[in-house]
Design an enzyme around this catalytic site. Structure first.
Site, mmCIF file in Angstrom:
data_model
loop_
_atom_site.group_PDB
_atom_site.id
_atom_site.type_symbol
_atom_site.label_atom_id
_atom_site.label_comp_id
_atom_site.label_asym_id
_atom_site.label_seq_id
_atom_site.Cartn_x
_atom_site.Cartn_y
_atom_site.Cartn_z
ATOM 1 N N CYS A 193 -5.627 -16.108 -11.279
ATOM 2 C CA CYS A 193 -5.701 -14.434 -10.824
ATOM 3 C C CYS A 193 -7.025 -14.661 -9.911
ATOM 4 C CB CYS A 193 -5.830 -13.985 -12.167
ATOM 5 S SG CYS A 193 -6.071 -12.104 -11.853
ATOM 6 N N ASP A 201 -3.325 -16.436 -15.620
ATOM 7 C CA ASP A 201 -3.144 -15.033 -14.844
ATOM 8 C C ASP A 201 -2.914 -13.917 -15.446
ATOM 9 O OD1 ASP A 201 -3.143 -13.803 -12.089
ATOM 10 O OD2 ASP A 201 -0.867 -13.808 -12.406
ATOM 11 N N SER A 202 -3.053 -12.788 -14.741
ATOM 12 C CA SER A 202 -2.938 -11.529 -15.642
ATOM 13 C C SER A 202 -1.505 -11.270 -15.753
ATOM 14 C CB SER A 202 -3.214 -10.284 -14.389
ATOM 15 O OG SER A 202 -2.655 -10.555 -13.329
ATOM 16 N N CYS A 227 -4.498 -12.896 -3.292
ATOM 17 C CA CYS A 227 -3.900 -12.368 -4.602
ATOM 18 C C CYS A 227 -2.646 -13.060 -4.917
ATOM 19 C CB CYS A 227 -3.310 -10.983 -4.554
ATOM 20 S SG CYS A 227 -2.354 -10.111 -5.727
ATOM 21 N N GLU A 253 6.907 -7.573 -7.358
ATOM 22 C CA GLU A 253 7.391 -7.565 -8.648
ATOM 23 C C GLU A 253 8.847 -7.049 -8.660
ATOM 24 O OE1 GLU A 253 5.602 -7.625 -12.269
ATOM 25 O OE2 GLU A 253 4.044 -8.768 -11.279
ATOM 26 N N HIS A 276 0.198 -12.818 -6.011
ATOM 27 C CA HIS A 276 1.769 -12.348 -5.467
ATOM 28 C C HIS A 276 1.783 -12.354 -3.728
ATOM 29 C CE1 HIS A 276 1.448 -10.694 -9.375
ATOM 30 N NE2 HIS A 276 2.331 -9.969 -9.370
HETATM 31 N N1 DGL Z 1 -3.069 -11.647 -10.582
HETATM 32 C C1 DGL Z 1 -3.751 -10.503 -9.852
HETATM 33 C C2 DGL Z 1 -4.526 -11.189 -8.635
HETATM 34 O O1 DGL Z 1 -4.414 -12.168 -8.199
HETATM 35 C C3 DGL Z 1 -2.643 -9.585 -9.070
HETATM 36 C C4 DGL Z 1 -1.867 -8.875 -10.202
HETATM 37 C C5 DGL Z 1 -2.959 -8.006 -11.071
HETATM 38 O O2 DGL Z 1 -3.432 -7.039 -10.367
HETATM 39 O O3 DGL Z 1 -2.903 -8.084 -12.110
HETATM 40 O O4 DGL Z 1 -5.540 -10.659 -8.226
#
Ligand code: DGL
Length: 268
Positions: free
Chosen positions: A73, A10-11, A184, A152, A186
């Site tokens: 992600c 993931d990011s 997403c 976050e 989160h």
């Molecule tokens: N992990 C990213 C997503 O699911 C969300 C956080 C980001 O913008 O990096 O799109």
């Protein structure tokens, strides 16, 4: 190969919601999780940059001898899934197709709502994936860029988050959606709040849970199931600030994080 770990990336730390779903669905599989905490967020970045970062992470995971890679992600899946699949000798599973299928399964004719980062929504990837299985279903999308920092911050049930949710979701409510895809990493943490804002008639789809099911199927089809009764090992790696990852990550994964290593990746 069956005992080899599953790579998840993931990011940053949001993908731990997907990891949690994978731990529950595949309790004997080991995993290696990589969070690109040095370069998060991916949501506002260009498709070319997200592709480059994603390929760098793929190569690192392949170096860990993984048997499959899960792109947790949504933004990476939207921009990079095709190039990752081309570059990978092992199966690569993204979160968008499983989430889209789950939404089509739940809808009573739509519209289906999709929320995600600016990049995911601009890519139109969810809409394409939904229309690949249900061409006629109307789709209404909304980018919700403030949700990632609010989550976050741990503001899962804060008045500011509720206000943002009401603002972002208003057009989807007016369109009378019957299903909402949480597109997403989160957003599953906002599930109770989103449920309160939208009411009981809108079904919320967690792409991460749908992805864990798709991963289990993909492994089984290829004879890559983990050996039965095996104790799994879960490793975590990040590109920056392991301490913050562990502290905030505990909120995502529902238990204390194990130790986390910091690895150098890419060129920044
Ligand atoms: N992990 C990213 C997503 O699911 C969300 C956080 C980001 O913008 O990096 O799109």
């Amino acid at each position: 190969m069956n005992a080899a770990p599953i790579g998840i990336f993931d990011s940053g730390l949001g993908g731990l919601t997907v990891a949690r779903a994978i731990f529950a669905r595949l309790p004997h599989d080991s995993t290696v999780y990589f969070g690109d905490t040095a370069r998060v967020p991916y949501g506002p970045k260009s498709p070319a940059t997200v592709r480059r970062y994603s390929l760098e992470i793929l190569h690192w995971l392949l170096g860990q001898k993984v048997k499959a890679v899960v792109v947790a992600c949504n933004t990476s899946t939207a921009h990079a899934l095709d190039v990752l699949r081309e570059a990978s000798p092992v199966p690569v599973i993204g979160v968008i197709e499983p989430g889209a299928r789950a939404a089509v399964h739940e809808t009573h004719g739509g519209p289906i709502g999709v929320i995600g980062t600016a990049g995911t929504i601009a890519s139109g990837a969810y809409e394409r994936a939904i229309h690949a299985v249900a061409p006629g279903v109307p789709v209404r999308q909304a980018a919700c860029p403030l949700f990632v920092p609010l989550v976050e911050e741990g503001w899962f049930d804060h008045p500011a988050t509720r206000l943002a949710a009401e603002e972002y979701l208003h057009p989807l409510q007016v369109a009378d959606i019957d299903v909402l895809v949480l597109g997403c990493t989160h957003y599953p943490l906002l599930r109770p709040l989103l449920h309160r804002v939208l009411g009981p008639d809108v079904t919320l789809i967690d792409s991460g849970e749908a992805t864990a099911g798709a991963l289990a199927e993909a492994l089984s089809e290829r004879g890559l199931d983990a050996p039965a009764g095996r104790e799994p090992e879960h490793r975590f790696a990040v590109s920056d600030d392991a301490q913050r990852f562990q502290t905030i990550g505990a909120r995502f994964i529902g238990e204390r994080m194990g130790s986390t290593e910091v690895v150098e990746i890419g060129t920044r």
